[in-house]
Design a protein around this motif. Structure first.
Motif, mmCIF file in Angstrom:
data_model
loop_
_atom_site.group_PDB
_atom_site.id
_atom_site.type_symbol
_atom_site.label_atom_id
_atom_site.label_comp_id
_atom_site.label_asym_id
_atom_site.label_seq_id
_atom_site.Cartn_x
_atom_site.Cartn_y
_atom_site.Cartn_z
ATOM 1 N N TYR A 1 -2.586 10.887 -14.914
ATOM 2 C CA TYR A 1 -3.835 10.715 -13.744
ATOM 3 C C TYR A 1 -4.230 9.271 -13.895
ATOM 4 C CZ TYR A 1 -3.166 15.835 -13.571
ATOM 5 O OH TYR A 1 -2.508 17.024 -13.488
ATOM 6 N N ASN A 2 -4.434 8.683 -14.957
ATOM 7 C CA ASN A 2 -5.263 7.269 -15.161
ATOM 8 C C ASN A 2 -4.325 6.484 -14.273
ATOM 9 O OD1 ASN A 2 -7.573 7.568 -16.760
ATOM 10 N ND2 ASN A 2 -6.155 8.142 -18.668
ATOM 11 N N LYS A 3 -2.792 6.677 -14.499
ATOM 12 C CA LYS A 3 -2.117 5.703 -13.852
ATOM 13 C C LYS A 3 -2.004 5.919 -12.047
ATOM 14 C CE LYS A 3 1.516 4.430 -17.285
ATOM 15 N NZ LYS A 3 2.899 4.745 -17.906
ATOM 16 N N ALA A 4 -2.206 7.215 -11.893
ATOM 17 C CA ALA A 4 -2.293 7.555 -10.374
ATOM 18 C C ALA A 4 -3.446 6.997 -9.787
ATOM 19 C CB ALA A 4 -2.257 9.147 -10.244
ATOM 20 N N LEU A 5 -4.551 7.118 -10.355
ATOM 21 C CA LEU A 5 -5.810 6.772 -10.049
ATOM 22 C C LEU A 5 -5.891 5.176 -9.821
ATOM 23 C CD1 LEU A 5 -8.770 7.507 -9.098
ATOM 24 C CD2 LEU A 5 -9.600 7.227 -11.676
ATOM 25 N N ALA A 6 -5.363 4.325 -10.792
ATOM 26 C CA ALA A 6 -5.187 2.753 -10.776
ATOM 27 C C ALA A 6 -4.275 2.628 -9.558
ATOM 28 C CB ALA A 6 -4.754 2.393 -12.044
ATOM 29 N N HIS A 7 -3.192 3.348 -9.342
ATOM 30 C CA HIS A 7 -2.403 2.932 -8.119
ATOM 31 C C HIS A 7 -3.193 2.980 -6.877
ATOM 32 C CE1 HIS A 7 0.962 1.999 -10.574
ATOM 33 N NE2 HIS A 7 1.272 3.061 -10.721
ATOM 34 N N TYR A 8 -3.948 4.344 -6.763
ATOM 35 C CA TYR A 8 -4.772 4.568 -5.585
ATOM 36 C C TYR A 8 -5.873 3.588 -5.250
ATOM 37 C CZ TYR A 8 -2.714 9.307 -4.918
ATOM 38 O OH TYR A 8 -1.817 10.398 -4.716
ATOM 39 N N ARG A 9 -6.557 3.250 -6.340
ATOM 40 C CA ARG A 9 -7.488 2.356 -6.267
ATOM 41 C C ARG A 9 -6.668 0.935 -5.753
ATOM 42 N NH1 ARG A 9 -11.307 4.288 -10.999
ATOM 43 N NH2 ARG A 9 -12.631 5.867 -9.981
ATOM 44 N N GLU A 10 -5.694 0.528 -6.245
ATOM 45 C CA GLU A 10 -5.161 -0.804 -5.566
ATOM 46 C C GLU A 10 -4.747 -0.534 -4.257
ATOM 47 O OE1 GLU A 10 -1.612 -3.827 -6.642
ATOM 48 O OE2 GLU A 10 -2.295 -2.355 -8.239
ATOM 49 N N GLY B 1 0.637 -1.191 -0.091
ATOM 50 C CA GLY B 1 -0.101 -0.010 -0.170
ATOM 51 C C GLY B 1 1.140 1.176 -0.061
ATOM 52 N N ARG B 2 1.973 1.144 0.916
ATOM 53 C CA ARG B 2 2.784 2.571 0.835
ATOM 54 C C ARG B 2 3.546 2.628 -0.607
ATOM 55 N NH1 ARG B 2 7.976 2.504 2.800
ATOM 56 N NH2 ARG B 2 7.812 0.359 3.511
ATOM 57 N N PHE B 3 3.809 1.403 -1.189
ATOM 58 C CA PHE B 3 4.515 1.700 -2.369
ATOM 59 C C PHE B 3 3.737 2.349 -3.595
ATOM 60 C CE2 PHE B 3 7.613 -1.600 -0.685
ATOM 61 C CZ PHE B 3 8.471 -0.445 -0.136
ATOM 62 N N LEU B 4 2.444 1.840 -3.386
ATOM 63 C CA LEU B 4 1.536 2.234 -4.460
ATOM 64 C C LEU B 4 0.965 3.834 -4.204
ATOM 65 C CD1 LEU B 4 -1.059 -1.012 -4.319
ATOM 66 C CD2 LEU B 4 0.036 -0.123 -6.413
ATOM 67 N N ASN B 5 1.204 4.040 -3.134
ATOM 68 C CA ASN B 5 0.698 5.430 -2.720
ATOM 69 C C ASN B 5 2.039 6.407 -3.250
ATOM 70 O OD1 ASN B 5 -0.595 7.997 -1.366
ATOM 71 N ND2 ASN B 5 1.219 7.612 -0.334
ATOM 72 N N SER B 6 3.076 5.930 -3.035
ATOM 73 C CA SER B 6 4.149 6.730 -3.608
ATOM 74 C C SER B 6 4.239 6.860 -5.134
ATOM 75 C CB SER B 6 5.699 6.342 -3.069
ATOM 76 O OG SER B 6 5.731 6.390 -1.659
ATOM 77 N N MET B 7 3.789 5.612 -5.683
ATOM 78 C CA MET B 7 3.724 5.646 -7.334
ATOM 79 C C MET B 7 3.002 6.684 -7.668
ATOM 80 S SD MET B 7 4.478 1.423 -7.292
ATOM 81 C CE MET B 7 3.861 1.219 -8.977
ATOM 82 N N ALA B 8 1.610 6.614 -7.213
ATOM 83 C CA ALA B 8 0.532 7.316 -7.457
ATOM 84 C C ALA B 8 0.952 8.891 -7.505
ATOM 85 C CB ALA B 8 -0.757 6.942 -6.676
ATOM 86 N N ILE B 9 1.588 9.006 -6.547
ATOM 87 C CA ILE B 9 1.931 10.420 -6.017
ATOM 88 C C ILE B 9 2.920 11.027 -7.438
ATOM 89 C CG2 ILE B 9 3.275 12.295 -4.629
ATOM 90 C CD1 ILE B 9 2.245 10.827 -2.121
ATOM 91 N N LEU B 10 3.734 10.257 -7.605
ATOM 92 C CA LEU B 10 4.646 10.372 -8.746
ATOM 93 C C LEU B 10 4.001 10.490 -10.154
ATOM 94 C CD1 LEU B 10 7.993 8.754 -7.793
ATOM 95 C CD2 LEU B 10 7.690 11.171 -7.691
#
Length: 421
Positions: free
Chosen positions: A259-268, A243-252
């Motif tokens: 935004y589509n990639k960020a949203l996908a990471h946040y939802r995961e 979860g922590r890595f997904l959040n960091s990836m989404a921010i970047l």
């Protein structure tokens, strides 16, 4: 008979009967042990170990010193380095660091003289540890570097990786040495891969990521290491880290406008935190989802995410997250031209920032409210708020807040500001 007593003492130690073990070892000393210097040394050494285990360091030191004498008298050099290392450790536990350092130096000196590389490494690492405790990291580095060279020659990959970790942590203390830190963590990663040690590999990749961030590396390179960390965390089934890595990836990805990639990471990440029943992080991710959806102009979905987030923040008493959610809600209403609703949301957020002592947050809320007043042509109210923003930004030396305020002021002609006074 003496050997039987020492064997019995070993059994009693496994049963956690330390006093019984001590009694048997002291009995052994009264027998023929005096005629066998190696056996006498072993008994003294074992007695010292027991005192050390139960944190009687002064007594342990006394018996280690007794064990040392037969080593010196009979040139038992390898045993001598072992006992000297234990004496150094006892002084360290009693915070007599200079004495500890002196004994570790003896370990290195004797080990080098008899070409005993493992003893040399033990002494070098001991010296480095003491220097680090004394906050002398740069002095510790040469000893660690020498230990790495010897460990590489010995083929001791695991301990070489440990030494590289310590070197990396030293370089990380100084921001301008991020490149050395990154190279050191890369060495740890390479060795961990050779050992198939996924936990250490993950630690190393995280170290690489930190170093790259410190050095201001481009987002693409940092994303690559975050993705590697994510894959390792998945293999290790470390959901909190996933979860922590997904959040960091989404921010970047969000910062890169992906935004589509960020949203996908946040939802995961949201799904991960739901599985973990971590309501605080669920609320936090919902805030981030709302921000991302706003960037994608999906206002209704963003509002829905905030409507889900706010009750969670209030239930968990997460005031800052509640304030942040209300700020985003204010932005969404402002985007739609719903100024009264925007002011209401911003005002609620402002009250929270005051309650929790977040003065910089207050400054940003005043800035947002001032922006609404400009759009409503209520410049008198706006000027009062701008003055407060300038004051807060100056007090906290916050350039971003000051620049945002100046940018907002520039949208109004100077003559209009004058007429509103």
């Amino acid at each position: 008979m003496s050997h039987d007593l020492t064997n019995l003492a070993a059994v009693l130690q496994t049963l956690d009967d330390m006093e019984g073990a001590l009694q048997k070892l002291k009995e052994a000393l009264t027998l023929e042990a005096a005629d066998d210097p190696f056996h006498a040394m072993t008994i003294f050494y074992n007695i010292a170990n027991i005192h050390s285990k139960v944190s009687r360091y002064a007594e342990a030191l006394h018996y280690y010193e007794k064990a040392l004498q037969p080593c010196i008298d009979h040139r038992l050099y390898i045993n001598q380095t072992l006992v000297l290392g234990c004496i150094a450790s006892m002084y360290r536990k009693q915070t007599q660091l200079d004495e500890s350092l002196r004994y570790y130096q003896q370990v290195v000196e004797i080990s080098k003289r008899i070409t005993y590389p493992q003893g040399t490494v033990n002494g070098l690492r001991g010296i480095a540890d003491i220097l680090l405790i004394q906050n002398r990291p740069d002095e510790a580095l040469p000893y660690l570097t020498e230990s790495i060279r010897i460990l590489r020659e010995l083929g001791d990959t695991a301990n070489e990786a440990v030494s590289w970790e310590i070197v990396a942590s030293i370089h990380e203390r100084e921001k301008d040495r991020w490149s050395e830190a990154e190279k050191s963590w890369t060495s740890v990663r390479r060795l961990a891969q050779r050992l198939n040690d996924l936990h250490r590999e993950l630690t190393a990749v995280e170290g690489v990521t930190r170093s790259l961030r410190t050095g201001g590396a481009d987002h693409k390179r940092i994303l690559s290491t975050l993705e590697e960390s994510y894959r390792l965390a998945v293999k290790l089934k470390k959901n909190e880290d996933i979860g922590r890595f997904l959040n960091s990836m989404a921010i970047l990805e969000w910062e890169c406008h992906n935004y589509n990639k960020a949203l996908a990471h946040y939802r995961e990440a949201f799904d991960i935190y739901q599985d973990l029943h971590d309501d605080i992080k669920i609320g936090f991710i919902l805030n981030s989802i709302a921000v991302t959806l706003r960037s994608m102009h999906r206002v209704d979905e963003a509002m829905t995410a905030l409507d889900r987030a706010l009750p969670i923040h209030r239930r968990m008493n997460e005031r800052l997250l509640e304030g942040q959610a209300l700020t985003v809600m204010g932005h969404l209403h402002a985007d739609l031209g719903h100024f009264d609703e925007a002011i209401h949301a911003y005002t609620l957020s402002l009250a929270i920032r005051r309650d929790i002592g977040d003065e910089i947050g207050e400054g940003w809320l005043f800035c947002h409210l001032a922006g609404i007043h400009i759009r409503q042509n209520r410049l008198k109210d706006c000027k009062s708020m701008m003055d407060q923003v300038h004051e807060i930004a100056s007090r906290h030396h916050d350039q971003a807040l000051e620049q945002a305020c100046q940018k907002l002021e520039s949208t109004v002609a100077p003559t209009e500001w004058s007429s509103s006074s």
